[in-house]
Design an enzyme around this catalytic site. Sequence first.
Site, PDB file in Angstrom:
ATOM      1  N   GLY A 196      13.922  21.985 -49.485  1.00 28.81           N
ATOM      2  CA  GLY A 196      13.754  23.291 -50.151  1.00 28.81           C
ATOM      3  C   GLY A 196      15.419  23.696 -50.653  1.00 28.81           C
ATOM      4  N   GLU A 197      16.270  23.092 -50.210  1.00 30.45           N
ATOM      5  CA  GLU A 197      17.709  23.257 -50.611  1.00 30.45           C
ATOM      6  C   GLU A 197      17.855  22.436 -52.011  1.00 30.45           C
ATOM      7  OE1 GLU A 197      16.946  21.492 -47.972  1.00 30.45           O
ATOM      8  OE2 GLU A 197      17.249  22.963 -46.395  1.00 30.45           O
ATOM      9  N   ASP A 305      17.264  33.105 -46.980  1.00 31.46           N
ATOM     10  CA  ASP A 305      17.134  31.458 -46.605  1.00 31.46           C
ATOM     11  C   ASP A 305      16.244  31.731 -45.484  1.00 31.46           C
ATOM     12  OD1 ASP A 305      17.184  28.858 -46.396  1.00 31.46           O
ATOM     13  OD2 ASP A 305      18.965  28.927 -45.082  1.00 31.46           O
ATOM     14  N   ASP A 307      13.339  30.653 -43.860  1.00 34.68           N
ATOM     15  CA  ASP A 307      12.052  29.852 -43.993  1.00 34.68           C
ATOM     16  C   ASP A 307      11.206  30.345 -42.859  1.00 34.68           C
ATOM     17  OD1 ASP A 307      12.256  27.330 -45.434  1.00 34.68           O
ATOM     18  OD2 ASP A 307      14.114  26.810 -44.344  1.00 34.68           O
ATOM     19  N   ARG A 332      11.683  33.879 -38.448  1.00 34.78           N
ATOM     20  CA  ARG A 332      12.939  33.846 -38.619  1.00 34.78           C
ATOM     21  C   ARG A 332      13.357  35.085 -39.425  1.00 34.78           C
ATOM     22  NH1 ARG A 332      15.566  28.221 -41.331  1.00 34.78           N
ATOM     23  NH2 ARG A 332      17.463  28.940 -42.145  1.00 34.78           N
TER      24      ARG A 332
END
Lengths: 573, 195
Positions: A196-197, A305, A307, A332
């Site tokens: 995903g980055e 960020d 996830d 998260r």
Amino acid sequence: MALKQWLLSGLLASTCLVSVAAAGPIENYSPVTTERLKNPEPGNWMHYRRTYDGQGYSTLDQINTSNVKNLVPVWTFSTGVVEGHQAPPIINNGVMFVSTPEGQVIALNAKTGDEYWRYKRQLPEDLFQLHPTNRGVGLWEDKLYLATTDDHLVALDAKTGKVVWDTKVQDYKKGQYLTLMPLVVDGKVIVGGSGGEFGIRGYIVAYDANTGKELWRTFTIPGPGEPGHDTWSGDDWKTGGAPAWMTGTYDVDTRTVYWGTGNAAPWPGETHPGDNLYSTSVLALDPDSGKMKSYFQYHQNDSWDWDEVDAPMLIDLQRDGRTIKSLVHPGRNAIFWVLERKPEGIKYVAGWPFVYTNVWKSIDPNGKPIADPAHKPGIGKRVEFCPSLWGGKDWPSAAYSQKTGLVYVPANENFCGGFTGEKVPLVAGKLWLGTKPEDIGLTPRPGATHFGELQAWDPATGKKVWSHNFPKSQLFGSVTATAGDLIFVGGTNDRMFRAFHAKTGELLWEQKTNSGIVGMPIAYEVDGTQYIAVQSGWGVDAQRIQDALVGKVPGLENNVPQGGVVWVFAVKK
Amino acid sequence: MCQDPTRRALILTALATGACLASARPSIAEEDLPGSSERPQKGDVLVFAEGDRAGEVIKPQDLQAGGPPVRAWPKDPKTSVVRKGSRLNEILVVKLEPAELDEETRSRAAGGVVAYSAICVHTGCPITAWVKAAGGDKDVFKCVCHNSEYDPRQSAQVVFGPAPRRLPALPLATDDGSLTVAAAFIGKVGAQQAR
């Protein structure tokens, strides 16, 4: 002894040593059937979380609250690899399979620690390993399955370690990689992609366990004409992330696979306007076709960020006078989610913050959290938010005890963070975060008395029953519960492996290990003896958090050497 | 001119003009050009890897004293092939005060300009940051993947983080005012697997 004779003797001795050390192949291997995967024997650990429901619970109780103080190491095994050893040892009737960073699998005698065979993946020398780790091997019949960081799925002969088939999933040079333990359902090996980055389009894909032939592939971002596509703007869907890099859970009764998805990319929500389905969601999939049955999105237009890739646990809860077939996910995003698996789809039941957060103002009746814009990162402005981008609980898994009815969460409290969003052009194979990596901050909340926090929650009532705080360390390791009323967890920077009383939270036992533990503890049994096993090997995000705290937390322990070791414990008789 | 060329013709055309590569069919990516994946060799010049001046030859006066580093590719001056076929060829070039360099580093520098592999030897991530060291007040190279830091004044030795060894150095010289490669990388480029 003459020199020549001495050398010859040495060579012969070496030969013997090699043959003893590598005793394989494995004889009398127990083939793994669908029935065994549905109902694994108490002494085995053949799934990521032991059972398809993802509870991380062992019914073994030989090791319990009365004798855990006598737990001692019975054997150890050095993997020879550095970085984060995150995989659970996988157990099948006396055989242990351990996977490590760099794509190694080691088959060991689970009773003695003797090596049967070792598979070493030859990774490309130009591989960019952002998350150099592996989270375990899946089993089916007489094969096992390894997902690799150079984006291959490999089937090995479980008895010999020989490659049976090797399938390229996607191209590692474009930032595609695999770290998860494959989920095996009815002869299908199901994996999801990381990356995903790097500006990828996430997916979940199934392969025939015998041949490696691709059976279906479901993208986690809908394409043109598919439901949900209108939650993306322009071409954002092509590179929007939503990776699926943790093992899913499986409802055997309804034949439904549940999979968590990651955040939209790049990080600042302004760069991808819309709700961004199906990022930061749980997906319900048909394992035969990959067709999506339902979904629930934990939060929309992610900018932190966060996830949500750790798949929800499947738990039968007694709540409001009825049994709820629930999905439980400490997120998260700091929210402890209780959802319901209804015939018409996934429905919101309840949600509450389990760590401090300044991002969410409320949750609406449908389960949509409402963000405070002041704590939502954007382009050109630095925004601070709590919890940090590592969230209230990252990928390390919580556990559920069927005896206590409690969920045990490896939480991180009092960590906040921030970054400045910026528009960055996408270059294939290069990081694409939407901020400068060196700009990412991790800041202890003013007045914080602790950081890592092992929490016990009653998911039926939303009540926190107990917690154990770690004043000088994050808690970054998965939790395992046993019928001995024990909770096992590592995850701290003091290299300790610990056991807690499941009902009270009392610390009952601890053992210092070679490195820090980010691996998943397991329980198993061989010849009537119960063992506890875990890999110690610090690295990846636990190390990143540690490094980010240097100079910010007085007295912080920062000497956490790397290097993997399998530790196996039993009660001293 | 760019329609359906043979491979040889295409390469020659591209070498001569620097044009047509992006739109040519069948396309020949730059990484496919002969020599583009070979490690930097003695006599190569260095060119900017990114930014407005990408592809231009780097001269010492293009660099700001004290950093930050410039990302570069080696380029074969005879064939004009930029060796960007492998990410392992990416280079960090930084200008420092010569008096700050230790003897070994100074011996590989062109004036105060030093060059190193841009690939972290820990797990192969790119080094992207130039920041104050975790344990000091000097700017150092940093791999933000896993926080390894390297001091370019001391042969890029590891000063923080999990990296097991120093970055490979690329000895430099100057030729006709441009930075050139004086010798091959000293040390293995990229991460090393466990045995």
